[in-house]
Write an enzyme that holds these catalytic residues in place. Structure first.
Site, PDB file in Angstrom:
ATOM      1  N   SER A 157      18.112  89.095  -8.296  1.00 26.84           N
ATOM      2  CA  SER A 157      19.116  88.997  -6.938  1.00 26.84           C
ATOM      3  C   SER A 157      20.401  89.007  -7.323  1.00 26.84           C
ATOM      4  CB  SER A 157      18.635  88.460  -5.999  1.00 26.84           C
ATOM      5  OG  SER A 157      18.853  88.481  -4.372  1.00 26.84           O
ATOM      6  N   HIS A 170      11.527  91.579  -1.807  1.00 26.86           N
ATOM      7  CA  HIS A 170      12.502  90.985  -2.813  1.00 26.86           C
ATOM      8  C   HIS A 170      12.109  89.748  -3.864  1.00 26.86           C
ATOM      9  CE1 HIS A 170      16.869  91.209  -3.603  1.00 26.86           C
ATOM     10  NE2 HIS A 170      17.048  89.863  -3.408  1.00 26.86           N
ATOM     11  N   ASP A 199      11.261  96.155  -0.413  1.00 22.18           N
ATOM     12  CA  ASP A 199      12.447  95.251  -0.362  1.00 22.18           C
ATOM     13  C   ASP A 199      13.330  95.767   0.833  1.00 22.18           C
ATOM     14  OD1 ASP A 199      14.733  93.710  -1.009  1.00 22.18           O
ATOM     15  OD2 ASP A 199      14.463  93.894  -3.112  1.00 22.18           O
TER      16      ASP A 199
HETATM   17  C1  MLT Z   1      23.821  89.656  -3.049  1.00 19.25           C
HETATM   18  O1  MLT Z   1      24.418  89.322  -2.362  1.00 19.25           O
HETATM   19  O2  MLT Z   1      24.182  89.570  -4.622  1.00 19.25           O
HETATM   20  C2  MLT Z   1      22.703  90.301  -2.666  1.00 19.25           C
HETATM   21  O3  MLT Z   1      22.661  90.488  -1.198  1.00 19.25           O
HETATM   22  C3  MLT Z   1      21.467  89.558  -3.070  1.00 19.25           C
HETATM   23  C4  MLT Z   1      21.301  88.324  -2.455  1.00 19.25           C
HETATM   24  O4  MLT Z   1      21.842  87.335  -2.689  1.00 19.25           O
HETATM   25  O5  MLT Z   1      20.827  88.226  -1.398  1.00 19.25           O
END
Ligand code: MLT
Length: 218
Positions: free
Chosen positions: A111, A192, A161
């Site tokens: 992520s 996710h 996701d």
């Molecule tokens: C981010 O902010 O890098 C992406 O949205 C993934 C997350 O951290 O939720």
């Protein structure tokens, strides 16, 4: 002050053993995680590899991240650049401090951690030999196409996701492929969150990649 205490990110380092073939996994957690989160995953993905696991230096409501965002999926591009460069600097300093082989560093990010790993790939294409990216997004579009010809990338996306659409995944894969990277995409049957199918796919992919690396090294 010794070289290790000067490293610019809070982190954990777990030394490798002979079974690890000189590999180091740079483990990059998701929003709200820390340097301990991905250690068990790293031990599963590449037994015997050294593990270098920094904690993101940006806090969002007390949750560590690797760079600031303005809203979900909208990144602060200035901070992304500053933090990307800082992570590269940390990786290079750690290579010296821990006597890591700089040509065998594999990024493993989830992520937000996958997003900064992608940013490093696009801005500093020589830092990682390979990357395992769970649920990555396009961090930025580079002005000049980097040369990723020697780099292998696994993109593990989620079919449902709600944070990363399949179009976003395809855009990132296209960016890497245009830069010459060899990209494999696998699809998790879910969203996710990480699943066992992700872990199995990444373990198999890394095992194949290591075998190719060792046979090329003779
Ligand atoms: C981010 O902010 O890098 C992406 O949205 C993934 C997350 O951290 O939720």
């Amino acid at each position: 002050m010794n070289r290790k205490s000067k490293l610019s990110f809070e982190h954990r380092f777990v030394g490798g053993d002979r079974a690890g073939d000189g590999l180091t996994l740079l483990l990059l957690h998701g929003t709200g995680g820390d340097e301990s989160d991905l250690i068990p995953l790293g031990q599963t993905l590449a037994p015997g590899a050294a593990l270098l696991s920094p904690r993101g230096r940006v806090l969002e409501n007390g949750m560590p991240r690797f760079f600031r965002r303005l809203a979900e999926g909208i990144f602060d591009q200035h901070d992304l650049k500053v933090q990307t460069d800082a992570l590269v600097q940390f990786t290079e300093s750690s290579s010296q401090a821990y006597e890591i082989r700089p040509d065998r560093i594999v990024a493993v990010g989830y992520s937000n951690g996958a997003n900064i790993a992608s940013s490093v790939l696009l801005a500093h294409p020589k830092v990682f030999a390979a990357a395992v990216l769970f649920r990555p997004m396009v961090p930025f579009i580079p002005a000049n196409t980097p040369n990723l010809e020697r780099v292998n990338v696994l993109v593990a996306a989620g079919r449902s996701d709600r944070i990363v659409s399949s179009q976003e995944t395809q855009r990132l894969v296209q960016l890497f492929e245009n830069a010459g990277a060899t990209v494999t995409t696998v699809w998790h049957n879910g969203g996710h969150e990480l699943g066992q199918d992700d872990v199995d796919a990444a373990t198999n992919w890394l095992t194949d990649w290591r075998a190719r690396l060792l046979s090329a090294a003779g």
